[in-house]
Design a protein around this motif. Structure first.
Motif, PDB file in Angstrom:
ATOM      1  N   PRO A   1      12.538 -20.680  94.692  1.00  0.00           N
ATOM      2  CA  PRO A   1      13.049 -19.403  94.166  1.00  0.00           C
ATOM      3  C   PRO A   1      14.572 -19.456  93.960  1.00  0.00           C
ATOM      4  N   VAL A   2      15.048 -18.826  92.884  1.00  0.00           N
ATOM      5  CA  VAL A   2      16.499 -18.811  92.639  1.00  0.00           C
ATOM      6  C   VAL A   2      17.010 -17.377  92.600  1.00  0.00           C
ATOM      7  N   ALA A   3      18.293 -17.221  92.904  1.00  0.00           N
ATOM      8  CA  ALA A   3      18.938 -15.905  92.853  1.00  0.00           C
ATOM      9  C   ALA A   3      19.129 -15.510  91.391  1.00  0.00           C
ATOM     10  N   ALA A   4      19.434 -14.228  91.164  1.00  0.00           N
ATOM     11  CA  ALA A   4      19.643 -13.749  89.797  1.00  0.00           C
ATOM     12  C   ALA A   4      20.741 -14.561  89.119  1.00  0.00           C
ATOM     13  N   ARG A   5      21.768 -14.892  89.893  1.00  0.00           N
ATOM     14  CA  ARG A   5      22.841 -15.712  89.337  1.00  0.00           C
ATOM     15  C   ARG A   5      22.611 -17.155  89.783  1.00  0.00           C
TER      16      ARG A   5
ATOM     17  N   PRO B   1      12.693 -16.533  84.590  1.00  0.00           N
ATOM     18  CA  PRO B   1      11.969 -17.105  85.724  1.00  0.00           C
ATOM     19  C   PRO B   1      12.730 -16.839  87.014  1.00  0.00           C
ATOM     20  N   GLU B   2      11.994 -16.667  88.057  1.00  0.00           N
ATOM     21  CA  GLU B   2      12.636 -16.436  89.339  1.00  0.00           C
ATOM     22  C   GLU B   2      12.618 -17.691  90.178  1.00  0.00           C
ATOM     23  N   ARG B   3      12.199 -18.784  89.537  1.00  0.00           N
ATOM     24  CA  ARG B   3      12.126 -20.046  90.245  1.00  0.00           C
ATOM     25  C   ARG B   3      12.888 -21.122  89.489  1.00  0.00           C
ATOM     26  N   CYS B   4      13.334 -22.120  90.276  1.00  0.00           N
ATOM     27  CA  CYS B   4      13.950 -23.296  89.664  1.00  0.00           C
ATOM     28  C   CYS B   4      12.892 -23.961  88.795  1.00  0.00           C
TER      29      CYS B   4
ATOM     30  N   LEU C   1      17.251 -25.488  77.744  1.00  0.00           N
ATOM     31  CA  LEU C   1      18.056 -25.090  78.885  1.00  0.00           C
ATOM     32  C   LEU C   1      17.109 -24.618  79.978  1.00  0.00           C
ATOM     33  N   LEU C   2      17.271 -25.138  81.192  1.00  0.00           N
ATOM     34  CA  LEU C   2      16.395 -24.770  82.295  1.00  0.00           C
ATOM     35  C   LEU C   2      17.183 -24.117  83.415  1.00  0.00           C
ATOM     36  N   CYS C   3      16.562 -23.145  84.087  1.00  0.00           N
ATOM     37  CA  CYS C   3      17.169 -22.529  85.260  1.00  0.00           C
ATOM     38  C   CYS C   3      17.050 -23.515  86.423  1.00  0.00           C
ATOM     39  N   ALA C   4      18.088 -23.596  87.234  1.00  0.00           N
ATOM     40  CA  ALA C   4      18.068 -24.570  88.332  1.00  0.00           C
ATOM     41  C   ALA C   4      18.546 -23.958  89.638  1.00  0.00           C
ATOM     42  N   CYS C   5      17.935 -24.408  90.739  1.00  0.00           N
ATOM     43  CA  CYS C   5      18.426 -24.015  92.063  1.00  0.00           C
ATOM     44  C   CYS C   5      19.701 -24.814  92.317  1.00  0.00           C
ATOM     45  N   ARG C   6      20.397 -24.475  93.387  1.00  0.00           N
ATOM     46  CA  ARG C   6      21.677 -25.130  93.671  1.00  0.00           C
ATOM     47  C   ARG C   6      21.506 -26.634  93.887  1.00  0.00           C
ATOM     48  N   ALA C   7      20.458 -27.008  94.617  1.00  0.00           N
ATOM     49  CA  ALA C   7      20.245 -28.429  94.930  1.00  0.00           C
ATOM     50  C   ALA C   7      19.996 -29.240  93.655  1.00  0.00           C
TER      51      ALA C   7
END
Ligand SMILES: [Zn+2]
Ligand SMILES: [Zn+2]
Length: 204
Positions: A30-34, A21-24, A46-52
């Motif tokens: 939207p989130v960066a590749a890393r 996913p390209e989003r939190c 496990l979920l991808c998360a933005c910095r905030a």
């Protein structure tokens, strides 16, 4: 994602990262590749998360919140290396394995021809080992793992973010051949451990 006898460990029930996913996955930003990850202890994934969102769920006490940020630290303990004797005490026949503490239970993940098999460690064994090896006791339940690899030079043992466990399991699923995993798998695992070794800081 894991193949083994008995129930799937909660941490492995869902791994949505393969969808890239390209989003939190919490707020849609939207989130960066890393980017960071959080463990959803309710749905066990496990979920991808933005910095905030990552920071929001950092250092949350276990059991009190649904989401917990996966720490980004890598540690090793130069003073108390895991000896071959301890390694054999864990009953791990493979050349590498990882462990995820989850509440009071600790699950061992061992690679094999059928994927990554999960076994619950006998109660007390981890506590006993952790008394001699503070690195094990340092791992935060659900979000950190202990990875070990036996080699000619002894046993490497690191504390890593739990998603590193997913990467190890993914490599097994993808590259395992023959009875012992085959050269490609061991090369990939060697690369991953080299990366872990570079990132690891000594436990203080
Ligand atoms: Zn977010
Ligand atoms: Zn992600």
């Amino acid at each position: 994602m894991s193949v083994g006898t008995g129930a799937t460990h909660p941490a492995f029930a869902r791994d949505r990262r393969s969808a890239r996913p390209e989003r939190c996955e919490l707020c849609g930003t939207p989130v960066a590749a890393r980017h960071g990850h959080v463990v959803d202890t309710g749905r066990r994934g496990l979920l991808c998360a933005c910095r905030a969102c990552f920071l929001l769920f950092t250092r949350c006490p276990a059991g009190e919140v649904r989401y917990r940020a996966v720490p980004e630290r890598y540690l090793w303990d130069p003073r108390r290396p895991i000896a071959g004797l301890d390694w054999h005490g864990l009953g791990i026949p493979a050349r590498f394995a990882f462990f995820i503490p989850c509440g009071t239970r600790v699950t061992a993940f061992q690679p094999g021809p059928a994927g990554v098999a999960e076994t619950a460690l006998p109660p007390g064994l981890w506590t006993q080992l952790a008394a001699e090896h503070p690195l094990l006791a340092t791992a935060e339940p659900d979000v950190e793992a202990i990875v070990v690899r036996g080699g000619e030079r002894g046993t490497d043992c690191f504390l890593v973010p739990v998603d590193v466990g997913y990467r190890l399991a993914g490599a097994v699923r993808r590259y395992w051949t023959g009875g012992d995993g085959g050269p490609e798998l061991h090369e990939r695992v060697g690369e991953l451990f080299a990366e872990i070794g570079q990132r690891a800081r000594p436990l203080r």
